[in-house]
Write a protein that holds these residues in place. Sequence first.
Motif, PDB file in Angstrom:
ATOM      1  N   THR A  59      19.413  -5.993 -64.047  1.00 27.36           N
ATOM      2  CA  THR A  59      18.616  -4.829 -64.453  1.00 27.36           C
ATOM      3  C   THR A  59      17.243  -4.859 -63.808  1.00 27.36           C
ATOM      4  N   ASN A  60      16.622  -6.031 -63.811  1.00 23.73           N
ATOM      5  CA  ASN A  60      15.301  -6.165 -63.183  1.00 23.73           C
ATOM      6  C   ASN A  60      15.358  -5.888 -61.682  1.00 23.73           C
ATOM      7  N   ALA A  63      16.636   6.953 -65.108  1.00 21.17           N
ATOM      8  CA  ALA A  63      17.555   7.330 -66.186  1.00 21.17           C
ATOM      9  C   ALA A  63      18.991   6.930 -65.883  1.00 21.17           C
ATOM     10  N   MET A  64      19.295   6.672 -64.609  1.00 17.45           N
ATOM     11  CA  MET A  64      20.649   6.279 -64.233  1.00 17.45           C
ATOM     12  C   MET A  64      20.867   4.780 -64.361  1.00 17.45           C
ATOM     13  N   LEU A  65      19.868   4.050 -64.809  1.00 18.15           N
ATOM     14  CA  LEU A  65      19.971   2.594 -64.888  1.00 18.15           C
ATOM     15  C   LEU A  65      21.128   2.136 -65.769  1.00 18.15           C
ATOM     16  N   PRO A  66      21.314   2.663 -66.987  1.00 19.86           N
ATOM     17  CA  PRO A  66      22.468   2.225 -67.800  1.00 19.86           C
ATOM     18  C   PRO A  66      23.810   2.448 -67.121  1.00 19.86           C
ATOM     19  N   SER A  67      23.947   3.576 -66.415  1.00 15.75           N
ATOM     20  CA  SER A  67      25.206   3.861 -65.724  1.00 15.75           C
ATOM     21  C   SER A  67      25.455   2.862 -64.602  1.00 15.75           C
ATOM     22  N   LEU A  68      24.404   2.585 -63.844  1.00 13.60           N
ATOM     23  CA  LEU A  68      24.542   1.629 -62.744  1.00 13.60           C
ATOM     24  C   LEU A  68      24.896   0.251 -63.269  1.00 13.60           C
ATOM     25  N   MET A  88      24.350  -6.323 -73.346  1.00 10.57           N
ATOM     26  CA  MET A  88      23.317  -6.531 -74.364  1.00 10.57           C
ATOM     27  C   MET A  88      22.022  -7.031 -73.728  1.00 10.57           C
ATOM     28  N   GLY A  89      22.141  -7.941 -72.767  1.00  6.96           N
ATOM     29  CA  GLY A  89      20.955  -8.404 -72.054  1.00  6.96           C
ATOM     30  C   GLY A  89      20.291  -7.282 -71.286  1.00  6.96           C
ATOM     31  N   SER A  90      21.104  -6.423 -70.662  1.00  4.20           N
ATOM     32  CA  SER A  90      20.562  -5.278 -69.937  1.00  4.20           C
ATOM     33  C   SER A  90      19.879  -4.302 -70.887  1.00  4.20           C
ATOM     34  N   PHE A  91      20.502  -4.065 -72.050  1.00  2.44           N
ATOM     35  CA  PHE A  91      19.902  -3.147 -73.014  1.00  2.44           C
ATOM     36  C   PHE A  91      18.531  -3.632 -73.478  1.00  2.44           C
ATOM     37  N   LEU A  92      18.406  -4.906 -73.775  1.00  4.51           N
ATOM     38  CA  LEU A  92      17.124  -5.442 -74.226  1.00  4.51           C
ATOM     39  C   LEU A  92      16.054  -5.259 -73.152  1.00  4.51           C
ATOM     40  N   ASN A  93      16.454  -5.438 -71.898  1.00  2.00           N
ATOM     41  CA  ASN A  93      15.500  -5.260 -70.802  1.00  2.00           C
ATOM     42  C   ASN A  93      15.109  -3.799 -70.658  1.00  2.00           C
ATOM     43  N   VAL A  94      16.100  -2.887 -70.741  1.00  2.00           N
ATOM     44  CA  VAL A  94      15.815  -1.451 -70.635  1.00  2.00           C
ATOM     45  C   VAL A  94      14.973  -0.990 -71.821  1.00  2.00           C
ATOM     46  N   TYR A  95      15.291  -1.476 -72.994  1.00  2.62           N
ATOM     47  CA  TYR A  95      14.531  -1.091 -74.191  1.00  2.62           C
ATOM     48  C   TYR A  95      13.080  -1.559 -74.090  1.00  2.62           C
ATOM     49  N   GLN A  96      12.873  -2.722 -73.513  1.00  5.35           N
ATOM     50  CA  GLN A  96      11.523  -3.249 -73.366  1.00  5.35           C
ATOM     51  C   GLN A  96      10.681  -2.400 -72.421  1.00  5.35           C
ATOM     52  N   GLU A 121      11.717   0.929 -70.949  1.00  7.02           N
ATOM     53  CA  GLU A 121      11.853   2.375 -71.076  1.00  7.02           C
ATOM     54  C   GLU A 121      11.978   2.866 -72.520  1.00  7.02           C
ATOM     55  N   SER A 122      12.056   1.958 -73.471  1.00 11.47           N
ATOM     56  CA  SER A 122      12.181   2.306 -74.901  1.00 11.47           C
ATOM     57  C   SER A 122      13.394   3.192 -75.169  1.00 11.47           C
ATOM     58  N   VAL A 123      14.500   2.895 -74.494  1.00 17.41           N
ATOM     59  CA  VAL A 123      15.744   3.625 -74.704  1.00 17.41           C
ATOM     60  C   VAL A 123      16.437   3.062 -75.936  1.00 17.41           C
ATOM     61  N   SER A 124      16.946   3.936 -76.800  1.00 14.87           N
ATOM     62  CA  SER A 124      17.585   3.483 -78.024  1.00 14.87           C
ATOM     63  C   SER A 124      18.949   2.858 -77.729  1.00 14.87           C
ATOM     64  N   PHE A 125      19.444   2.080 -78.683  1.00 10.42           N
ATOM     65  CA  PHE A 125      20.739   1.421 -78.558  1.00 10.42           C
ATOM     66  C   PHE A 125      21.855   2.445 -78.377  1.00 10.42           C
ATOM     67  N   VAL A 126      21.841   3.506 -79.186  1.00 11.32           N
ATOM     68  CA  VAL A 126      22.878   4.533 -79.121  1.00 11.32           C
ATOM     69  C   VAL A 126      22.852   5.256 -77.784  1.00 11.32           C
ATOM     70  N   SER A 127      21.668   5.609 -77.314  1.00  9.75           N
ATOM     71  CA  SER A 127      21.548   6.328 -76.035  1.00  9.75           C
ATOM     72  C   SER A 127      22.030   5.466 -74.872  1.00  9.75           C
ATOM     73  N   PHE A 128      21.676   4.192 -74.908  1.00 11.17           N
ATOM     74  CA  PHE A 128      22.064   3.284 -73.823  1.00 11.17           C
ATOM     75  C   PHE A 128      23.576   3.168 -73.732  1.00 11.17           C
TER      76      PHE A 128
END
Length: 254
Positions: A64-65, A78-83, A161-169, A171-178
């Motif tokens: 993710t980084n 915004a395409m980071l979760p998809s990638l 899960m590791g990617s989500f924590l990084n994105v949340y830190q 971009e503040s993206v919620s768990f559901v949205s991610f």
Amino acid sequence: MISKKIDQKLIQLGNVHHFIMRFFKELFMPPYEFKEIINQCYEVGVKSLPLISLTGFITGIVFTNQSRPSLTDFGATAMLPSLIAIAIIRALAPLVTALIAAGKVGSNIGAELGSMKVTEQIDAMEVSGTNPFKFLVVSRVLATTIMIPILSCYTGFVGLMGSFLNVYQHESVSFVSFFDEVFNTITFLDIFQAIIKAGFFGFTIGIVGCFHGYNSSKGTEGVGRAANAAVVTSMFLIFIEEQLVVMIVQSIRG
């Protein structure tokens, strides 16, 4: 000299073919060593969880980084979760799991069977009326074939899960949205090919480790060579299988 080396390689390929054919023959013939298969599944799966968890989690964070700056340059953060979903589910989860298992499980199988071979424990099993090939080889190959796909799914989840924590830190993206974006991106074919690929990886790790261990010689030196050859050969074949599966899946996608 060249002819002799070629002959040795051809003989070894013949031995590998005979070993694999014997595995499939013994696989469907009773008695079935269910207890030993379950024990080996525990050895391969449960005892690998700490290392797999750590590796998968770090893989998700690091990838993710590494991906964020490139997407930021194009204004496509915004395409980071998809990638991340595509990369982890299609390639990273089964590949990372297989490489970790090749180093940990493959070397352990090669060393264990190698030590039993040089100390004549395998010969003693034959004398006692036990089928050593079925008890030692079939159980271990089945365990790796079954458990590597399961561990691969677990690695994918931990990596996401590791990617989500990084994105949340950042971009503040919620768990559901991610995860909504993740599951909108991946398809059944992605999941299916990852599981099938991991199954082939698991079979390769098991059969290679068992082959080198079961046919080791020359005392303790042979045990070390069996463990080393199991790891190197498994990793080499895993990369070849990865490329073949990618080519097949791309042809299916059209």
